[in-house]
Scaffold this active site. Structure first.
Site, PDB file in Angstrom:
ATOM      1  N   ASP A   1       0.508  -1.042  -0.176  1.00 53.76           N
ATOM      2  CA  ASP A   1       0.101  -0.185   0.517  1.00 53.76           C
ATOM      3  C   ASP A   1       1.262   0.764   0.157  1.00 53.76           C
ATOM      4  OD1 ASP A   1      -2.635   1.361  -0.207  1.00 53.76           O
ATOM      5  OD2 ASP A   1      -2.221   1.464   2.097  1.00 53.76           O
TER       6      ASP A   1
ATOM      7  N   GLU B   1      -6.286   5.273  -8.151  1.00 56.44           N
ATOM      8  CA  GLU B   1      -7.908   6.070  -7.883  1.00 56.44           C
ATOM      9  C   GLU B   1      -7.985   6.818  -8.594  1.00 56.44           C
ATOM     10  OE1 GLU B   1      -9.936   7.125  -4.078  1.00 56.44           O
ATOM     11  OE2 GLU B   1      -7.966   6.052  -3.705  1.00 56.44           O
TER      12      GLU B   1
ATOM     13  N   LYS C   1      -9.693   1.945  -8.768  1.00 59.69           N
ATOM     14  CA  LYS C   1     -10.192   2.149  -7.479  1.00 59.69           C
ATOM     15  C   LYS C   1     -10.896   3.531  -7.384  1.00 59.69           C
ATOM     16  CE  LYS C   1      -7.897   2.149  -3.148  1.00 59.69           C
ATOM     17  NZ  LYS C   1      -6.413   2.864  -2.992  1.00 59.69           N
TER      18      LYS C   1
ATOM     19  N   THR D   1     -12.468   1.099  -2.819  1.00 56.29           N
ATOM     20  CA  THR D   1     -12.612   1.648  -1.734  1.00 56.29           C
ATOM     21  C   THR D   1     -13.752   2.088  -0.816  1.00 56.29           C
ATOM     22  OG1 THR D   1     -10.311   2.165  -0.519  1.00 56.29           O
ATOM     23  CG2 THR D   1     -11.144   3.245  -2.454  1.00 56.29           C
TER      24      THR D   1
ATOM     25  N   PHE E   1     -11.991  -1.059   5.427  1.00 55.43           N
ATOM     26  CA  PHE E   1     -10.212  -0.490   5.530  1.00 55.43           C
ATOM     27  C   PHE E   1     -10.323  -0.527   7.486  1.00 55.43           C
ATOM     28  CE2 PHE E   1      -9.385   3.954   3.746  1.00 55.43           C
ATOM     29  CZ  PHE E   1      -9.553   3.272   2.066  1.00 55.43           C
TER      30      PHE E   1
END
Length: 318
Positions: free
Chosen positions: A16, A89, A125, A149, A171
């Site tokens: 990440d 993203e 994303k 996400t 998350f």
């Protein structure tokens, strides 16, 4: 065998980070980025030239087009290091605009394909709003795979599964943060660790539901605060982990056991559920943690996207 190598026996490990020069030492399968991670990378001396070169090469183009060129440039560098996929993203400021999200995803994929990267190696994303999930539903039908996400609520996961999304990123750490802050002085760290961690419980519930009902969407736990959370989700399809925590796992050798098991999930006594738009919005509204963390996450990514915009404008003006 260190904990990272043990974890890789049960779970696909993903890095990440936007810091592609750090990746090789951990040998991850995939990598994920977001606006905050890209911003953090371009502020470092070793990545500043990459930003400057990309901006210079596309001088005179619209700002949003240059931003996408920068994001894809980082993605291309990451794909030189990882054998699998990179997540790139869509601008968080489009989180409530289905059509604009689809259009931006098309542009990102076109840039990757123009650089010779197959769309199978890219995950677009998108925030797990109703509009984002609908955009991803359309994109998946075109063979453009998505990573949904900022996922905090069970209803978000169910909607993603129903939409045929490739992968979701629930998350863990941000859920943990919310419950810890909410409990205040009453928080008992030891009692709320491991399988009892609220973020771990959320991902475990989603994983169990998907495996029980044969939902193909991949579950990738994200946003970790400590290695205990990671090890408590060993066996999850994928886990995306920051370089700091990857290093901690690499430096530890305590045993790591499988925590999540697809075969065991098949026997879970749970019912199948579905959400139309009204039911989805109500379920999300009823979950204070998910409502607050989703909104907060979108705002934070939007702020960092704005900072990246300003860096690019400054470079253009120089």
């Amino acid at each position: 065998m260190n904990q990272l190598d043990q974890l890789k026996q049960f779970t696909t490990v993903v890095a990440d980070t936007g810091n592609f020069k750090q990746l090789a030492q951990f040998a991850p399968q995939d990598a994920t980025t977001n606006p905050s991670l890209i911003l953090k990378a371009v502020q470092q001396p070793e990545y500043a030239p990459l930003l400057a070169e990309t901006v210079a090469a596309h001088r005179g183009r619209a700002l949003d087009e240059i931003v996408d060129e920068v994001l894809v440039r980082f993605g291309l560098e990451i794909l030189k290091v990882v054998p699998g996929r990179v997540s790139t993203e869509v601008d968080a400021r489009l989180s409530f605009d289905t059509a604009a999200t689809v259009a931006r995803a098309h542009r990102l994929i076109a840039l990757y394909e123009a650089a010779g990267i197959a769309r199978s190696r890219v995950l677009i994303k998108i925030a797990s709003t109703w509009e984002g999930i609908e955009a991803a539903r359309q994109l998946e039908k075109e063979g453009i795979h998505c990573n949904l996400t900022l996922l905090f609520a069970f209803c978000q996961a169910v909607a993603c599964g129903d939409a045929g999304i490739q992968l979701i990123s629930p998350f863990v750490g941000r859920i943990y943060d919310w419950y810890k802050k909410s409990a205040g002085a009453q928080w008992d760290e030891a009692a709320m660790a491991g399988a009892n961690d609220p973020g771990v419980k959320s991902v475990s519930q989603i994983y169990t539901y998907y495996k029980k009902f044969g939902i193909a969407t991949e579950v990738m736990g994200a946003s970790f605060r400590n290695v205990g959370q990671i090890n408590a989700l060993s066996g999850c399809d994928l886990l995306t982990i920051s370089p700091d925590l990857l290093a901690q796992l690499q430096g530890a050798d305590a045993p790591v056991a499988r925590a999540l098991d697809a075969a065991a999930a098949k026997t879970a006594a749970i019912d199948e559920v579905h959400f139309d738009e009204a039911a989805f919005r109500w379920a999300l509204n009823e979950d204070a943690m998910a409502t607050e963390k989703l909104a907060e996450g979108i705002r934070a990514f939007a702020v960092d996207a704005g900072k990246l915009d300003r860096m690019i404008l400054d470079l253009q003006a120089a």
